[in-house]
Design a protein around this motif. Structure first.
Motif, PDB file in Angstrom:
ATOM      1  N   GLU A  88      56.181  38.877  19.457  1.00  0.00           N
ATOM      2  CA  GLU A  88      57.907  38.292  20.240  1.00  0.00           C
ATOM      3  C   GLU A  88      57.758  38.548  21.367  1.00  0.00           C
ATOM      4  OE1 GLU A  88      59.909  40.384  16.830  1.00  0.00           O
ATOM      5  OE2 GLU A  88      59.163  39.105  15.077  1.00  0.00           O
ATOM      6  N   ARG A  92      66.187  39.459  27.995  1.00  0.00           N
ATOM      7  CA  ARG A  92      67.032  40.252  27.957  1.00  0.00           C
ATOM      8  C   ARG A  92      68.136  39.875  29.061  1.00  0.00           C
ATOM      9  NH1 ARG A  92      67.799  43.600  23.561  1.00  0.00           N
ATOM     10  NH2 ARG A  92      65.225  44.659  22.716  1.00  0.00           N
ATOM     11  N   ALA A  96      72.146  45.288  24.739  1.00  0.00           N
ATOM     12  CA  ALA A  96      72.667  45.370  23.288  1.00  0.00           C
ATOM     13  C   ALA A  96      71.382  45.490  22.433  1.00  0.00           C
ATOM     14  CB  ALA A  96      72.618  44.071  23.109  1.00  0.00           C
ATOM     15  N   GLY A  97      71.487  45.906  21.380  1.00  0.00           N
ATOM     16  CA  GLY A  97      70.349  46.137  20.338  1.00  0.00           C
ATOM     17  C   GLY A  97      69.503  47.747  20.344  1.00  0.00           C
ATOM     18  N   SER A  98      68.494  46.683  20.424  1.00  0.00           N
ATOM     19  CA  SER A  98      67.636  48.227  20.796  1.00  0.00           C
ATOM     20  C   SER A  98      67.021  48.558  22.086  1.00  0.00           C
ATOM     21  CB  SER A  98      66.084  48.014  20.409  1.00  0.00           C
ATOM     22  OG  SER A  98      65.203  46.559  20.955  1.00  0.00           O
ATOM     23  N   TYR A 119      56.837  43.140  21.815  1.00  0.00           N
ATOM     24  CA  TYR A 119      56.707  43.218  20.885  1.00  0.00           C
ATOM     25  C   TYR A 119      55.321  43.080  19.853  1.00  0.00           C
ATOM     26  CZ  TYR A 119      61.710  45.466  22.000  1.00  0.00           C
ATOM     27  OH  TYR A 119      62.830  45.763  21.912  1.00  0.00           O
ATOM     28  N   ASP A 173      70.571  37.857  24.903  1.00  0.00           N
ATOM     29  CA  ASP A 173      69.820  37.715  24.764  1.00  0.00           C
ATOM     30  C   ASP A 173      68.441  37.225  23.815  1.00  0.00           C
ATOM     31  OD1 ASP A 173      69.602  39.259  21.994  1.00  0.00           O
ATOM     32  OD2 ASP A 173      69.706  41.340  23.360  1.00  0.00           O
ATOM     33  N   PHE A 174      67.378  37.292  23.874  1.00  0.00           N
ATOM     34  CA  PHE A 174      66.503  35.982  22.868  1.00  0.00           C
ATOM     35  C   PHE A 174      65.478  36.454  22.324  1.00  0.00           C
ATOM     36  CE2 PHE A 174      64.768  33.034  25.742  1.00  0.00           C
ATOM     37  CZ  PHE A 174      65.064  33.452  26.692  1.00  0.00           C
ATOM     38  N   LYS A 175      64.598  35.778  21.094  1.00  0.00           N
ATOM     39  CA  LYS A 175      63.192  36.726  20.661  1.00  0.00           C
ATOM     40  C   LYS A 175      62.563  34.921  20.843  1.00  0.00           C
ATOM     41  CE  LYS A 175      61.554  36.087  17.167  1.00  0.00           C
ATOM     42  NZ  LYS A 175      61.262  35.185  16.196  1.00  0.00           N
ATOM     43  N   ASP A 195      69.610  33.075  14.639  1.00  0.00           N
ATOM     44  CA  ASP A 195      69.338  34.252  13.875  1.00  0.00           C
ATOM     45  C   ASP A 195      68.332  34.928  15.219  1.00  0.00           C
ATOM     46  OD1 ASP A 195      70.300  33.761  11.556  1.00  0.00           O
ATOM     47  OD2 ASP A 195      68.093  33.274  10.383  1.00  0.00           O
ATOM     48  N   THR A 196      68.071  34.304  16.469  1.00  0.00           N
ATOM     49  CA  THR A 196      67.334  34.384  17.333  1.00  0.00           C
ATOM     50  C   THR A 196      67.131  35.298  18.285  1.00  0.00           C
ATOM     51  OG1 THR A 196      65.641  32.787  17.285  1.00  0.00           O
ATOM     52  CG2 THR A 196      64.701  33.548  15.798  1.00  0.00           C
ATOM     53  N   CYS A 197      68.858  34.844  18.365  1.00  0.00           N
ATOM     54  CA  CYS A 197      69.245  35.192  20.427  1.00  0.00           C
ATOM     55  C   CYS A 197      70.567  36.281  19.725  1.00  0.00           C
ATOM     56  CB  CYS A 197      70.041  33.835  20.724  1.00  0.00           C
ATOM     57  SG  CYS A 197      68.349  32.565  20.873  1.00  0.00           S
ATOM     58  N   ARG A 198      71.597  36.537  20.857  1.00  0.00           N
ATOM     59  CA  ARG A 198      72.568  36.850  20.385  1.00  0.00           C
ATOM     60  C   ARG A 198      73.288  36.179  21.134  1.00  0.00           C
ATOM     61  NH1 ARG A 198      69.840  42.121  20.125  1.00  0.00           N
ATOM     62  NH2 ARG A 198      71.255  43.021  18.567  1.00  0.00           N
ATOM     63  N   ARG A 214      73.315  41.940  10.438  1.00  0.00           N
ATOM     64  CA  ARG A 214      73.331  42.720  10.664  1.00  0.00           C
ATOM     65  C   ARG A 214      74.154  44.164  10.794  1.00  0.00           C
ATOM     66  NH1 ARG A 214      70.844  40.983  15.431  1.00  0.00           N
ATOM     67  NH2 ARG A 214      68.582  40.104  15.467  1.00  0.00           N
TER      68      ARG A 214
HETATM   69  N1  UDP Z   1      64.943  39.368  17.894  1.00  0.00           N
HETATM   70  C1  UDP Z   1      64.181  38.662  16.870  1.00  0.00           C
HETATM   71  N2  UDP Z   1      63.724  38.697  15.765  1.00  0.00           N
HETATM   72  C2  UDP Z   1      62.774  40.515  15.865  1.00  0.00           C
HETATM   73  C3  UDP Z   1      63.887  41.416  16.120  1.00  0.00           C
HETATM   74  C4  UDP Z   1      64.251  39.954  17.465  1.00  0.00           C
HETATM   75  O1  UDP Z   1      64.345  36.738  16.211  1.00  0.00           O
HETATM   76  O2  UDP Z   1      62.395  40.870  14.685  1.00  0.00           O
HETATM   77  C5  UDP Z   1      66.083  39.062  18.413  1.00  0.00           C
HETATM   78  C6  UDP Z   1      67.341  38.854  17.847  1.00  0.00           C
HETATM   79  O3  UDP Z   1      68.315  39.011  17.054  1.00  0.00           O
HETATM   80  C7  UDP Z   1      68.044  39.473  19.489  1.00  0.00           C
HETATM   81  C8  UDP Z   1      66.427  39.920  20.674  1.00  0.00           C
HETATM   82  O4  UDP Z   1      65.547  39.499  19.700  1.00  0.00           O
HETATM   83  O5  UDP Z   1      68.452  38.357  19.927  1.00  0.00           O
HETATM   84  C9  UDP Z   1      66.853  41.214  20.695  1.00  0.00           C
HETATM   85  O6  UDP Z   1      66.500  42.180  19.403  1.00  0.00           O
HETATM   86  P1  UDP Z   1      66.574  43.816  19.744  1.00  0.00           P
HETATM   87  O7  UDP Z   1      65.296  43.971  20.025  1.00  0.00           O
HETATM   88  O8  UDP Z   1      67.577  44.145  20.581  1.00  0.00           O
HETATM   89  O9  UDP Z   1      66.689  44.375  18.311  1.00  0.00           O
HETATM   90  P2  UDP Z   1      67.612  44.815  16.894  1.00  0.00           P
HETATM   91  O10 UDP Z   1      68.773  45.023  17.912  1.00  0.00           O
HETATM   92  O11 UDP Z   1      67.949  43.330  16.197  1.00  0.00           O
HETATM   93  O12 UDP Z   1      66.823  45.071  16.051  1.00  0.00           O
END
Ligand code: UDP
Length: 237
Positions: A88, A92, A96-98, A119, A173-175, A195-198, A214
């Motif tokens: 993945e 960013r 945000a998030g992780s 990832y 951010d996005f994946k 689902d895959t972007c913020r 979430r």
């Molecule tokens: N994301 C995703 N699938 C995943 C993990 C993350 O689409 O399995 C996207 C998530 O929506 C965000 C970006 O990747 O836009 C970064 O996610 P983050 O690492 O902050 O993880 P999270 O907080 O979602 O656990």
């Protein structure tokens, strides 16, 4: 009946009569935290199919090749078959998030340059963050493929960030996911959607993405509808 090749958390993949073409069906299922949190959100499949089709077509028009061929129904699209690289690729612009958790930074802090992370797609391990040496020893991608993925991911960031900015939305951010096509080329694949972007609304500061699910913020579907509506609304098939 076409063969179901794969069922993921939010999509089903079917083989079509053409060996190089798959049919993707976007589902209404929502999951988070590696599948621990689950719900059915009526209408999500249709919204994400429409939104992903919009982004993939936009990128194609801007010269970023990807797996998208065309939408064939409100919840389905045809895509080129690729062998997914089990990585993945996250880009960013804002903390945000992780990233907030991992580095102890406050959510909402602007990053001075885009940050690209990799990832390892592995549910049993919980999709760990990995570096280029890990990718090399696990033989997940060659150095050249990795370079290509990173270059495309940064291009996608510039294009979608600029586009969303014009619509009053910040791309936080996005994946992305990539695959290898029948000719051996690295091709952008999978999905680009809330689902895959913020996405953050610049005026109201509201989150218009999966964080509403979430974090139990409510009005998930309404937020996805807002994204589609700013992109110009529903397209017929
Ligand atoms: N994301 C995703 N699938 C995943 C993990 C993350 O689409 O399995 C996207 C998530 O929506 C965000 C970006 O990747 O836009 C970064 O996610 P983050 O690492 O902050 O993880 P999270 O907080 O979602 O656990």
């Amino acid at each position: 009946m076409e063969e179901l090749l794969y069922e993921g958390k939010a999509k089903q993949l079917f083989q079509t009569e053409d060996p190089n073409i798959l049919r993707v069906k976007y589902k209404d299922d929502a999951t988070a935290f590696n599948g621990e949190k689950k719900a059915r959100l009526t209408g999500k499949g249709e919204l994400n199919n429409q939104i992903a089709a919009w982004f993939f077509q936009f990128l194609k028009d801007k010269g970023v090749p990807n797996h998208f061929i065309r939408m064939i129904s409100p919840t389905e699209q045809l895509v080129k078959k690729v062998a997914i690289i089990p990585l993945e690729v996250v880009v960013r612009n804002i903390v945000a998030g992780s990233l907030a958790k991992r580095l102890g930074l406050e959510e909402g802090t602007s990053l001075r340059q885009p940050v690209v992370e990799f990832y390892y797609k592995n549910d049993d391990l919980g999709d760990p963050l990995i570096n280029q040496d890990h990718i090399a020893v696990l033989e997940l991608a060659s150095e050249e493929q990795l370079h290509e993925m990173k270059t495309i991911a940064l291009q996608v960031n510039e294009l979608i960030r600029g586009q969303m900015d014009r619509l009053g939305i910040t791309l936080v951010d996005f994946k992305l996911e990539f695959g290898i096509d029948a000719e051996g080329r690295v091709l952008l694949a999978d999905e680009i959607s809330p689902d895959t972007c913020r996405f953050w609304d610049q005026r109201t500061k509201e989150r218009l993405d999966k964080d509403r699910f979430r974090r139990d913020l409510g009005q998930v579907i309404e937020a996805y509808e807002e994204i589609l509506s700013r992109l110009g609304g529903k397209q017929g098939v």
